[in-house]
Write a protein that holds these residues in place. Sequence first.
Motif, PDB file in Angstrom:
ATOM      1  N   SER A  58       0.823  -1.210   0.000  1.00  0.00           N
ATOM      2  CA  SER A  58       0.000   0.000   0.000  1.00  0.00           C
ATOM      3  C   SER A  58       0.859   1.264   0.000  1.00  0.00           C
ATOM      4  N   GLY A  59       2.188   1.104   0.090  1.00  0.00           N
ATOM      5  CA  GLY A  59       3.098   2.236   0.179  1.00  0.00           C
ATOM      6  C   GLY A  59       3.348   2.688   1.603  1.00  0.00           C
ATOM      7  N   ALA A  60       2.614   2.156   2.558  1.00  0.00           N
ATOM      8  CA  ALA A  60       2.724   2.584   3.953  1.00  0.00           C
ATOM      9  C   ALA A  60       4.010   2.079   4.594  1.00  0.00           C
ATOM     10  N   TYR A  61       4.569   2.908   5.471  1.00  0.00           N
ATOM     11  CA  TYR A  61       5.707   2.505   6.294  1.00  0.00           C
ATOM     12  C   TYR A  61       5.452   2.974   7.718  1.00  0.00           C
ATOM     13  N   ASN A  62       6.107   2.349   8.680  1.00  0.00           N
ATOM     14  CA  ASN A  62       5.911   2.680  10.088  1.00  0.00           C
ATOM     15  C   ASN A  62       7.206   2.434  10.851  1.00  0.00           C
ATOM     16  N   MET A  63       7.604   3.438  11.651  1.00  0.00           N
ATOM     17  CA  MET A  63       8.807   3.314  12.474  1.00  0.00           C
ATOM     18  C   MET A  63       8.452   3.684  13.911  1.00  0.00           C
ATOM     19  N   PRO A  64       8.114   2.695  14.731  1.00  0.00           N
ATOM     20  CA  PRO A  64       7.713   2.967  16.117  1.00  0.00           C
ATOM     21  C   PRO A  64       8.901   2.963  17.080  1.00  0.00           C
ATOM     22  N   PHE A  65       8.647   3.384  18.300  1.00  0.00           N
ATOM     23  CA  PHE A  65       9.591   3.314  19.425  1.00  0.00           C
ATOM     24  C   PHE A  65      10.893   4.082  19.162  1.00  0.00           C
ATOM     25  N   LEU A  66      10.768   5.268  18.562  1.00  0.00           N
ATOM     26  CA  LEU A  66      11.938   6.099  18.275  1.00  0.00           C
ATOM     27  C   LEU A  66      12.212   7.038  19.438  1.00  0.00           C
ATOM     28  N   PRO A  67      13.467   7.202  19.823  1.00  0.00           N
ATOM     29  CA  PRO A  67      13.772   8.182  20.868  1.00  0.00           C
ATOM     30  C   PRO A  67      13.566   9.599  20.333  1.00  0.00           C
ATOM     31  N   ALA A  68      13.201  10.505  21.218  1.00  0.00           N
ATOM     32  CA  ALA A  68      13.043  11.903  20.834  1.00  0.00           C
ATOM     33  C   ALA A  68      14.360  12.419  20.283  1.00  0.00           C
ATOM     34  N   GLY A  69      14.285  13.290  19.286  1.00  0.00           N
ATOM     35  CA  GLY A  69      15.496  13.851  18.706  1.00  0.00           C
ATOM     36  C   GLY A  69      15.229  14.499  17.372  1.00  0.00           C
ATOM     37  N   GLN A  70      16.312  14.868  16.694  1.00  0.00           N
ATOM     38  CA  GLN A  70      16.230  15.459  15.364  1.00  0.00           C
ATOM     39  C   GLN A  70      16.608  14.398  14.343  1.00  0.00           C
ATOM     40  N   TYR A  71      15.841  14.348  13.271  1.00  0.00           N
ATOM     41  CA  TYR A  71      15.999  13.287  12.281  1.00  0.00           C
ATOM     42  C   TYR A  71      16.029  13.839  10.861  1.00  0.00           C
ATOM     43  N   SER A  72      16.613  13.045   9.972  1.00  0.00           N
ATOM     44  CA  SER A  72      16.435  13.225   8.536  1.00  0.00           C
ATOM     45  C   SER A  72      15.863  11.906   8.023  1.00  0.00           C
ATOM     46  N   ILE A  73      15.093  11.987   6.945  1.00  0.00           N
ATOM     47  CA  ILE A  73      14.483  10.788   6.382  1.00  0.00           C
ATOM     48  C   ILE A  73      14.836  10.725   4.905  1.00  0.00           C
ATOM     49  N   SER A  74      15.089   9.521   4.433  1.00  0.00           N
ATOM     50  CA  SER A  74      15.356   9.321   3.015  1.00  0.00           C
ATOM     51  C   SER A  74      14.605   8.085   2.547  1.00  0.00           C
ATOM     52  N   ALA A  75      14.361   8.041   1.235  1.00  0.00           N
ATOM     53  CA  ALA A  75      13.690   6.879   0.653  1.00  0.00           C
ATOM     54  C   ALA A  75      14.322   6.590  -0.700  1.00  0.00           C
ATOM     55  N   GLU A  76      14.445   5.297  -0.998  1.00  0.00           N
ATOM     56  CA  GLU A  76      15.000   4.868  -2.272  1.00  0.00           C
ATOM     57  C   GLU A  76      14.156   3.737  -2.828  1.00  0.00           C
ATOM     58  N   ALA A  77      13.968   3.780  -4.156  1.00  0.00           N
ATOM     59  CA  ALA A  77      13.247   2.721  -4.860  1.00  0.00           C
ATOM     60  C   ALA A  77      13.759   2.699  -6.297  1.00  0.00           C
TER      61      ALA A  77
END
Length: 105
Positions: A58-77
């Motif tokens: 469905s294209g959905a992704y989920n990343m649970p239980f992450l510590p608080a902080g600053q993030y960058s996100i990337s995706a590749e296909a």
Amino acid sequence: MKRLLCVLPFLAAMLCAQQRGTISGAVTDPSGSPIPKATVTLTETQTGVKTTATSENSGAYNMPFLPAGQYSISAEAPGFKKFVQQGIVLSAGEHPVIDIHMVLG
């Protein structure tokens, strides 16, 4: 007393979960169609710790239980240019939805 012993692990898990956050969303192409099996990588910018997920059919992704902080996100296909977004701030208990729109290339 036995009830208390049974409940303690659940209370500890709930307290730990409240100090964490979740990031989720959907990976789509320019027409809005889902991109399954895209690799989504979340990087905590101060520590460099990476968390990786694969998008579902469905294209959905989920990343649970992450510590608080600053993030960058990337995706590749395959067949798409790499997506990168920086400056994501995650606080305890938050669940931002970050949809990823990939460009052909």
